[in-house]
Motif scaffolding. Sequence first.
Motif, mmCIF file in Angstrom:
data_model
loop_
_atom_site.group_PDB
_atom_site.id
_atom_site.type_symbol
_atom_site.label_atom_id
_atom_site.label_comp_id
_atom_site.label_asym_id
_atom_site.label_seq_id
_atom_site.Cartn_x
_atom_site.Cartn_y
_atom_site.Cartn_z
ATOM 1 N N ALA A 106 0.829 -1.207 0.000
ATOM 2 C CA ALA A 106 0.000 0.000 0.000
ATOM 3 C C ALA A 106 0.863 1.257 0.000
ATOM 4 O O ALA A 106 0.484 2.274 -0.586
ATOM 5 N N ALA A 107 2.020 1.207 0.644
ATOM 6 C CA ALA A 107 2.904 2.366 0.664
ATOM 7 C C ALA A 107 3.497 2.638 -0.714
ATOM 8 O O ALA A 107 3.877 3.771 -1.017
ATOM 9 N N GLU B 151 -4.841 -3.069 -8.854
ATOM 10 C CA GLU B 151 -4.106 -4.335 -8.760
ATOM 11 C C GLU B 151 -3.990 -4.783 -7.307
ATOM 12 O O GLU B 151 -4.123 -5.972 -7.008
ATOM 13 N N LEU B 152 -3.738 -3.847 -6.409
ATOM 14 C CA LEU B 152 -3.657 -4.180 -4.979
ATOM 15 C C LEU B 152 -5.008 -4.676 -4.472
ATOM 16 O O LEU B 152 -5.079 -5.647 -3.716
ATOM 17 N N HIS B 153 -6.077 -4.024 -4.895
ATOM 18 C CA HIS B 153 -7.427 -4.437 -4.513
ATOM 19 C C HIS B 153 -7.690 -5.863 -4.994
ATOM 20 O O HIS B 153 -8.206 -6.693 -4.243
ATOM 21 N N ASN B 154 -7.333 -6.129 -6.240
ATOM 22 C CA ASN B 154 -7.551 -7.472 -6.788
ATOM 23 C C ASN B 154 -6.695 -8.513 -6.080
ATOM 24 O O ASN B 154 -7.128 -9.641 -5.873
ATOM 25 N N LEU B 155 -5.488 -8.143 -5.707
ATOM 26 C CA LEU B 155 -4.582 -9.083 -5.053
ATOM 27 C C LEU B 155 -5.132 -9.531 -3.694
ATOM 28 O O LEU B 155 -5.033 -10.702 -3.342
ATOM 29 N N TYR B 156 -5.744 -8.617 -2.951
ATOM 30 C CA TYR B 156 -6.195 -8.961 -1.604
ATOM 31 C C TYR B 156 -7.683 -9.262 -1.514
ATOM 32 O O TYR B 156 -8.097 -10.107 -0.725
ATOM 33 N N ASP C 108 -9.481 -3.699 7.812
ATOM 34 C CA ASP C 108 -8.288 -2.856 7.700
ATOM 35 C C ASP C 108 -7.898 -2.646 6.245
ATOM 36 O O ASP C 108 -7.570 -1.532 5.830
ATOM 37 N N VAL C 109 -7.946 -3.718 5.464
ATOM 38 C CA VAL C 109 -7.590 -3.633 4.046
ATOM 39 C C VAL C 109 -8.577 -2.724 3.318
ATOM 40 O O VAL C 109 -8.181 -1.844 2.547
ATOM 41 N N GLN C 110 -9.870 -2.905 3.571
ATOM 42 C CA GLN C 110 -10.878 -2.096 2.896
ATOM 43 C C GLN C 110 -10.743 -0.615 3.259
ATOM 44 O O GLN C 110 -10.862 0.261 2.395
ATOM 45 N N GLU C 111 -10.509 -0.323 4.540
ATOM 46 C CA GLU C 111 -10.359 1.069 4.970
ATOM 47 C C GLU C 111 -9.130 1.714 4.340
ATOM 48 O O GLU C 111 -9.173 2.856 3.880
ATOM 49 N N LYS C 112 -8.029 0.981 4.308
ATOM 50 C CA LYS C 112 -6.802 1.517 3.718
ATOM 51 C C LYS C 112 -6.978 1.751 2.219
ATOM 52 O O LYS C 112 -6.541 2.782 1.693
ATOM 53 N N LEU C 113 -7.631 0.825 1.525
ATOM 54 C CA LEU C 113 -7.870 0.990 0.096
ATOM 55 C C LEU C 113 -8.800 2.174 -0.183
ATOM 56 O O LEU C 113 -8.582 2.935 -1.130
ATOM 57 N N ALA D 292 -9.321 7.761 -2.045
ATOM 58 C CA ALA D 292 -9.675 9.165 -1.815
ATOM 59 C C ALA D 292 -8.472 10.072 -2.054
ATOM 60 O O ALA D 292 -8.600 11.149 -2.636
ATOM 61 N N VAL D 293 -7.300 9.637 -1.620
ATOM 62 C CA VAL D 293 -6.094 10.442 -1.809
ATOM 63 C C VAL D 293 -5.735 10.557 -3.283
ATOM 64 O O VAL D 293 -5.392 11.638 -3.775
#
Length: 129
Positions: free
Chosen positions: A19-20, A30-35, A71-76, A81-82
Amino acid sequence: MKKLKDKIEELERSFKKDAAAVKAGIELQELHNLYLSRKKGHLTSLFEELKKVKPEDKPEAGQLINQFKTDVQEKLDGLKAVLSAPKTKAVKSDLTLPGKSRYWGSPHPLVVFQERIENIFLSMGFGIE
């Protein structure tokens, strides 16, 4: 149960590192799909492993997996948003400068014709005296 806990902790560390590194919307997808992918996502595999856990350990394991999922959903969502926020530049304007005057109307046709002729001769190397 310990094996599942270790796997969740490893995935948390991996997710934070991944995520960083996200800089664009494509990387975020891609990160969303991975997790979170339904077929090959890491969370899907965790829920599959939950079926193999002993019945007395399932509530605790389910809570760990669900906590990781939130946690994953909130971070994504935060990353989305950013990345989608418009990037504005602060425009510095000096209020002490004189304003730009606006001209009423348009230049006279003879003035426009004269400027065109002058530009033609300037491009040929002549000078205006």
